[in-house]
Design an enzyme around this catalytic site. Structure first.
Site, mmCIF file in Angstrom:
data_model
loop_
_atom_site.group_PDB
_atom_site.id
_atom_site.type_symbol
_atom_site.label_atom_id
_atom_site.label_comp_id
_atom_site.label_asym_id
_atom_site.label_seq_id
_atom_site.Cartn_x
_atom_site.Cartn_y
_atom_site.Cartn_z
ATOM 1 N N ASP A 118 0.987 -1.372 0.039
ATOM 2 C CA ASP A 118 -0.224 -0.002 0.094
ATOM 3 C C ASP A 118 0.870 1.211 0.092
ATOM 4 O O ASP A 118 1.878 1.432 0.819
ATOM 5 C CB ASP A 118 -0.908 -0.052 1.198
ATOM 6 N N ASP B 44 -3.063 2.706 -6.103
ATOM 7 C CA ASP B 44 -2.052 2.838 -5.126
ATOM 8 C C ASP B 44 -1.650 1.463 -4.400
ATOM 9 O O ASP B 44 -1.079 1.479 -3.407
ATOM 10 C CB ASP B 44 -2.225 3.966 -4.188
ATOM 11 N N GLU B 45 -2.492 0.336 -4.692
ATOM 12 C CA GLU B 45 -2.107 -1.026 -4.140
ATOM 13 C C GLU B 45 -2.178 -2.324 -4.929
ATOM 14 O O GLU B 45 -2.607 -2.189 -5.899
ATOM 15 C CB GLU B 45 -2.934 -0.950 -2.612
#
Length: 413
Positions: free
Chosen positions: A33, A153-154
């Site tokens: 993350d 974003d992950e």
DNA sequence: TCTGGGGTCCTAAACCGT
DNA sequence: TCTGACGGTTTAGGACCC
């Protein structure tokens, strides 16, 4: 952290992980993350804002407004202050300095302006975030090829058969990936490594920012069970409230419930999943590619609009939304058969209507026509605050024989 | 001063055909 | 011919996620 969602985490028929290589190796799954992703990217572009309260969000502005050109030399006076913001919109991300004032994601900007009027407001720049997103994912794949995209974003990563992936439970590989991402992008991230996705996702939050957390099956009672149920990815505010009403607050308390009782309360699939999740059980594989199911565009108006009084403006917006969805479909090479609309009334109630047409399309006029028919099926007496257009039932363009468009029927707008 | 935008999946009801 | 039992597909809404 807002971004582009990819696939739901909640219960679904989960094909069991196939142990292709060495079934003797324990499964090690990582969840990575990025730390405060949007804000961190903005601070790379505007280092002069480091340490200051900065929020990202609001409605799109024209490029001339606010600070848009990335420029490390831009004086602070050139940035828009939250106190000057007018209109609707919410915060997408806030820097840690801004969070100290009590502002955070999903908060209305007008409310945030009262809490921290001096905060600097930056517009969301998805193009920039996408560039950084590609860059960090390239780094991840260079270390470990089995990576599942989870939005901007992950990612999930299967460490099981990667060199270093088993060392110290995955810590060694996680450190290498963190260092690689920092060197390539200047950004930091947090990583959790566990026997499955469910636990890895929780672990990645244990030690933010720049953390690495390693979880083994034996850690369940000590490190997972004390956590509130809400920490399980798939238990949202509604389910949490229902659990609280039953006196269930922690994951450990959830685990102690009789599975049959949970099924009675929450239904067959969800009840069983809740029980499994509390016991840390999750067999979902890390999937490296998936096809989109639908594409949509929606917009909240500057002010609530009326179907009759603002008919012309609504018509323009509606057509533009159809054109944008069509452009998305064409750019990404998909056609869809199910055309739908969504609208939200001034009182925030929302309704959807959809219609399945004979042949998949990516044509703006065809979408507009079908969506227009959907629109005729809803009450338009109340003012509207949002309008959206969706195309679902997607198939790759290559599988579709594109046919000429049939003549249209009269439309509302 | 309310509450963005883009997704996925589940469920239940309606509907249609066998 | 009527009724019922299924089963598949479409539709609307809801929950959740990033």
């Amino acid at each position: 952290m807002p971004s582009i969602a990819h696939r739901d985490e909640r219960p679904q028929s989960a094909p069991p992980q196939s142990a292709l290589h060495d079934p003797a190796l324990p499964r090690r799954i990582a969840h990575l993350d990025m730390d405060a992703f949007f804000a961190s990217v903005e601070l790379l572009r505007y280092p002069q804002l480091r340490g200051l309260p900065v929020v990202i969000g609001g409605r799109r502005r024209t490029p001339q407004e606010g600070a848009s050109a990335a420029d490390a030399a831009l004086p602070l006076s050139a940035f828009e202050r939250l106190r000057n913001y007018q209109g609707r919109g919410v915060i997408t991300t806030a820097t840690y300095a801004a969070r100290a004032f009590g502002v955070g994601s999903a908060m209305g900007l007008m409310k945030a302006a009262r809490l921290c009027p001096d905060a600097i407001l930056l517009p969301v720049d998805f193009d920039a975030y996408r560039r950084y997103s590609r860059a960090f994912k390239d780094v991840v794949r260079s270390f470990a090829p089995v990576m599942e995209d989870r939005g901007i974003d992950e990612v999930y990563i299967d460490f099981t058969h990667v060199p270093g992936g088993q060392e110290q439970g995955g810590r060694v590989l996680a450190q290498r990936i963190q260092q690689g991402i920092l060197a390539a992008t200047g950004l930091t991230c947090s990583i959790g490594v566990a026997p499955n996705k469910l636990l890895a996702k929780m672990a990645s939050e244990f030690d933010k920012p720049q953390g690495i957390s390693i979880i083994f099956e034996g850690d369940l009672a000590t490190r997972i069970w004390p956590l509130p149920c809400r920490k399980i990815n798939g238990i949202g505010p509604k389910t949490d409230a229902r659990l609280q009403a039953l006196g269930i607050h922690t994951i450990g308390e959830l685990a102690q419930q009789d599975a049959g009782a949970l099924v009675r309360h929450f239904g067959k699939a969800y009840g069983a999943w809740l029980h499994d999740a509390a016991w840390g059980r999750d067999e979902r594989a890390v999937v490296t590619e998936s096809e989109p199911v639908s594409m949509s565009r929606e917009t909240t108006f500057e002010r609530d609009l009326h179907a009759v009084h603002d008919r012309a403006e609504l018509g323009r917006i509606f057509t533009a939304l159809c054109e944008r969805v069509a452009a998305d479909l064409q750019r990404q090479g998909y056609c869809g058969r199910t055309i739908g609309i969504k609208l939200r009334y001034a009182d925030f109630r929302s309704v959807t209507r959809e219609q399945t047409i004979a042949l998949p399309t990516q044509d703006a006029a065809t979408i507009r026509r079908a969506a227009g028919q959907c629109l005729r099926r809803v009450a338009l007496t109340q003012r509207l605050r949002l309008l959206g257009v969706r195309v679902g039932n997607l198939v790759p363009q290559s599988e579709v024989a594109l046919l000429p468009v049939a003549a249209g029927t009269p439309e509302l707008f």
